[in-house]
Motif scaffolding. Structure first.
Motif, PDB file in Angstrom:
ATOM      1  N   LEU A 268       7.886  -2.117   2.245  1.00 55.42           N
ATOM      2  CA  LEU A 268       6.637  -1.449   1.902  1.00 55.42           C
ATOM      3  C   LEU A 268       5.638  -1.648   3.029  1.00 55.42           C
ATOM      4  O   LEU A 268       5.525  -2.759   3.563  1.00 55.42           O
ATOM      5  CB  LEU A 268       6.027  -2.036   0.622  1.00 55.42           C
ATOM      6  CG  LEU A 268       6.905  -2.141  -0.630  1.00 55.42           C
ATOM      7  CD1 LEU A 268       6.148  -2.880  -1.723  1.00 55.42           C
ATOM      8  CD2 LEU A 268       7.315  -0.766  -1.104  1.00 55.42           C
ATOM      9  N   ASP A 270       1.327  -0.772   4.113  1.00 55.12           N
ATOM     10  CA  ASP A 270       0.068  -0.582   3.410  1.00 55.12           C
ATOM     11  C   ASP A 270      -0.501   0.818   3.599  1.00 55.12           C
ATOM     12  O   ASP A 270      -1.676   1.064   3.313  1.00 55.12           O
ATOM     13  CB  ASP A 270      -0.961  -1.636   3.827  1.00 55.12           C
ATOM     14  CG  ASP A 270      -1.185  -1.691   5.325  1.00 55.12           C
ATOM     15  OD1 ASP A 270      -0.516  -0.945   6.062  1.00 55.12           O
ATOM     16  OD2 ASP A 270      -2.026  -2.488   5.773  1.00 55.12           O
ATOM     17  N   ARG A 272       1.152   3.080   1.952  1.00 54.55           N
ATOM     18  CA  ARG A 272       1.774   3.584   0.729  1.00 54.55           C
ATOM     19  C   ARG A 272       3.099   4.279   0.998  1.00 54.55           C
ATOM     20  O   ARG A 272       3.506   5.190   0.281  1.00 54.55           O
ATOM     21  CB  ARG A 272       0.817   4.507  -0.036  1.00 54.55           C
ATOM     22  CG  ARG A 272      -0.473   3.810  -0.439  1.00 54.55           C
ATOM     23  CD  ARG A 272      -1.398   4.711  -1.209  1.00 54.55           C
ATOM     24  NE  ARG A 272      -2.632   4.013  -1.560  1.00 54.55           N
ATOM     25  CZ  ARG A 272      -3.639   4.551  -2.223  1.00 54.55           C
ATOM     26  NH1 ARG A 272      -3.554   5.812  -2.612  1.00 54.55           N
ATOM     27  NH2 ARG A 272      -4.719   3.868  -2.495  1.00 54.55           N
ATOM     28  N   PHE A 274       7.389   3.678   1.745  1.00 51.58           N
ATOM     29  CA  PHE A 274       8.437   2.715   1.413  1.00 51.58           C
ATOM     30  C   PHE A 274       9.798   3.236   1.847  1.00 51.58           C
ATOM     31  O   PHE A 274      10.006   4.436   2.044  1.00 51.58           O
ATOM     32  CB  PHE A 274       8.465   2.425  -0.098  1.00 51.58           C
ATOM     33  CG  PHE A 274       8.913   3.569  -0.960  1.00 51.58           C
ATOM     34  CD1 PHE A 274      10.265   3.820  -1.184  1.00 51.58           C
ATOM     35  CD2 PHE A 274       7.983   4.411  -1.559  1.00 51.58           C
ATOM     36  CE1 PHE A 274      10.691   4.872  -1.976  1.00 51.58           C
ATOM     37  CE2 PHE A 274       8.398   5.474  -2.361  1.00 51.58           C
ATOM     38  CZ  PHE A 274       9.753   5.711  -2.565  1.00 51.58           C
ATOM     39  N   TYR A 290       4.495   8.563   1.993  1.00 43.91           N
ATOM     40  CA  TYR A 290       3.264   8.422   1.208  1.00 43.91           C
ATOM     41  C   TYR A 290       3.589   8.710  -0.246  1.00 43.91           C
ATOM     42  O   TYR A 290       3.803   9.856  -0.635  1.00 43.91           O
ATOM     43  CB  TYR A 290       2.191   9.395   1.709  1.00 43.91           C
ATOM     44  CG  TYR A 290       0.858   9.275   0.998  1.00 43.91           C
ATOM     45  CD1 TYR A 290      -0.018   8.238   1.294  1.00 43.91           C
ATOM     46  CD2 TYR A 290       0.486  10.198   0.035  1.00 43.91           C
ATOM     47  CE1 TYR A 290      -1.235   8.130   0.645  1.00 43.91           C
ATOM     48  CE2 TYR A 290      -0.732  10.098  -0.628  1.00 43.91           C
ATOM     49  CZ  TYR A 290      -1.585   9.064  -0.313  1.00 43.91           C
ATOM     50  OH  TYR A 290      -2.799   8.947  -0.954  1.00 43.91           O
ATOM     51  N   ARG A 294       4.908   5.245  -6.818  1.00 47.31           N
ATOM     52  CA  ARG A 294       6.109   4.430  -6.660  1.00 47.31           C
ATOM     53  C   ARG A 294       5.810   3.200  -5.805  1.00 47.31           C
ATOM     54  O   ARG A 294       6.314   2.100  -6.083  1.00 47.31           O
ATOM     55  CB  ARG A 294       7.211   5.282  -6.011  1.00 47.31           C
ATOM     56  CG  ARG A 294       8.508   4.535  -5.739  1.00 47.31           C
ATOM     57  CD  ARG A 294       9.129   3.972  -7.006  1.00 47.31           C
ATOM     58  NE  ARG A 294      10.471   3.492  -6.750  1.00 47.31           N
ATOM     59  CZ  ARG A 294      11.053   2.510  -7.426  1.00 47.31           C
ATOM     60  NH1 ARG A 294      10.400   1.917  -8.423  1.00 47.31           N
ATOM     61  NH2 ARG A 294      12.286   2.129  -7.139  1.00 47.31           N
ATOM     62  N   HIS A 295       4.979   3.355  -4.790  1.00 49.73           N
ATOM     63  CA  HIS A 295       4.600   2.222  -3.943  1.00 49.73           C
ATOM     64  C   HIS A 295       3.916   1.138  -4.781  1.00 49.73           C
ATOM     65  O   HIS A 295       4.208  -0.062  -4.631  1.00 49.73           O
ATOM     66  CB  HIS A 295       3.666   2.705  -2.829  1.00 49.73           C
ATOM     67  CG  HIS A 295       3.219   1.642  -1.887  1.00 49.73           C
ATOM     68  ND1 HIS A 295       2.166   0.783  -2.176  1.00 49.73           N
ATOM     69  CD2 HIS A 295       3.673   1.278  -0.655  1.00 49.73           C
ATOM     70  CE1 HIS A 295       1.999  -0.050  -1.167  1.00 49.73           C
ATOM     71  NE2 HIS A 295       2.901   0.224  -0.239  1.00 49.73           N
ATOM     72  N   LEU A 299       5.175  -2.670  -5.198  1.00 50.08           N
ATOM     73  CA  LEU A 299       4.301  -3.760  -4.748  1.00 50.08           C
ATOM     74  C   LEU A 299       4.020  -4.732  -5.881  1.00 50.08           C
ATOM     75  O   LEU A 299       4.014  -5.954  -5.675  1.00 50.08           O
ATOM     76  CB  LEU A 299       2.996  -3.184  -4.206  1.00 50.08           C
ATOM     77  CG  LEU A 299       1.983  -4.218  -3.675  1.00 50.08           C
ATOM     78  CD1 LEU A 299       2.589  -5.045  -2.547  1.00 50.08           C
ATOM     79  CD2 LEU A 299       0.711  -3.523  -3.219  1.00 50.08           C
TER      80      LEU A 299
END
Length: 320
Positions: A268, A270, A272, A274, A290, A294-295, A299
């Motif tokens: 992940l 930051d 957003r 993955f 993006y 789901r991100h 997290l």
């Protein structure tokens, strides 16, 4: 008169020293004095909250508090010898500043009933009925926030065009991993079986991680490693890089069986984005640059596992 016998600073929960200092105050106040059970004191929100820490002139922790992502102020604690010396007021002011900086329209709290007059002096308003939390009487309180004055800012950049990529090969996996690292502003979270040498023990992978780590933007790279013995035996070069940049890299190993047997792996950033692999020993997976929803789910899961994991003995020994 402004007190000069203590300071209030922002604490980084991912930093061992800051986290231990905050925990020491809360253990003394909540667990020892107020007899709150430890399993009710510690929660997954600690990892995602903004913490403040008050220290005396010798650097000893004397108070702490936190602001959660849901605009709740809580875990306000000052050790006994420092009560009545404006420590709580200074910490509260700093947390309110942090809330304004995040453009929260208001902050709320569950205040212990005896402390209501203190919070009312800071502008908080009590509402609702008294209730019990951890066997202690509490009330709801709220403070409406005027937006912080700041110079006009340019309009935020448009949302990136969402790209979903199905990864099917090792080369593709490395390329997409490099893209995600390059898109990171400051933070990465990695859940891996064995530090994935084909991704993170390659010249491009190490270079990308080093660039983020040394960017001067307060980088944080947290890595959960299910089987740390394997990269330790192989002399994985990421371990050596982390040894030189201990303020950026943090390794932990899951202790609970369900976390150790978790079959998937993911990265992940930051921004957003993955990269998720259903089977952590394979490269096939999905990359989305993006995906806020789901991100956020990944997290939250990562933070929960991180809190119940421990520093790896194998990786710690190599970093000494």
């Amino acid at each position: 008169m402004i007190p000069n016998d203590f300071i209030v600073e922002i604490a980084d929960w991912a930093n061992d020293a800051d986290r231990d200092a905050c925990r020491a105050v809360r253990e003394q106040v909540f667990i020892a004095e107020q007899q709150i059970p430890p399993d009710e004191e510690w929660d997954a929100l600690d990892a995602s909250s903004r913490h403040v820490l008050a220290r005396d002139t010798q650097g000893n922790p004397v108070g702490t508090g936190r602001l959660t992502p849901t605009a709740m102020i809580g875990r306000m604690a000052v050790i006994a010898d420092w009560r009545g010396r404006q420590v709580g007021l200074a910490m509260l002011g700093t947390l309110i500043q942090q809330a304004r900086a995040r453009a929260f329209p208001a902050v709320e709290m569950h205040a212990q009933t005896y402390a209501v007059p203190f919070y009312e002096k800071a502008g908080f308003v009590r509402y609702g009925e008294e209730f019990s939390e951890c066997g202690i009487k509490h009330v709801h309180m709220r403070l409406e926030l005027a937006p912080a004055e700041s110079p006009e800012r340019p309009a935020p950049p448009p949302r990136p065009q969402v790209q979903t990529i199905a990864v099917e090969s090792r080369d593709q996996a490395l390329a997409e991993t490099l893209h995600l690292i390059g898109d990171a502003k400051r933070e990465l979270c990695i859940y891996t079986r064995d530090l994935d040498p084909a991704l993170f023990d390659t010249e491009p992978g190490l270079a990308a991680l080093k660039q983020l780590a040394t960017s001067g933007r307060g980088a944080s790279i947290r890595i959960l490693v299910q089987q740390p013995q394997q990269p330790a035996r192989r002399g994985h070069r990421l371990i050596a890089l982390a040894q030189r940049l201990t303020s950026v890299f943090a390794f932990r190993t899951p202790m609970q069986e369900e976390d150790m047997q978790y079959p998937s792996a993911f990265l992940l950033n930051d921004a957003r984005g993955f990269y998720f692999r259903t089977l952590g020993n394979r490269y096939e997976g999905e990359v989305v640059n993006y995906a806020p929803g789901r991100h956020a789910q990944l997290l939250e899961f990562f933070n929960q596992v991180w809190e119940r994991s421990e520093a790896s003995d194998e990786l710690r020994q190599l970093a000494l």
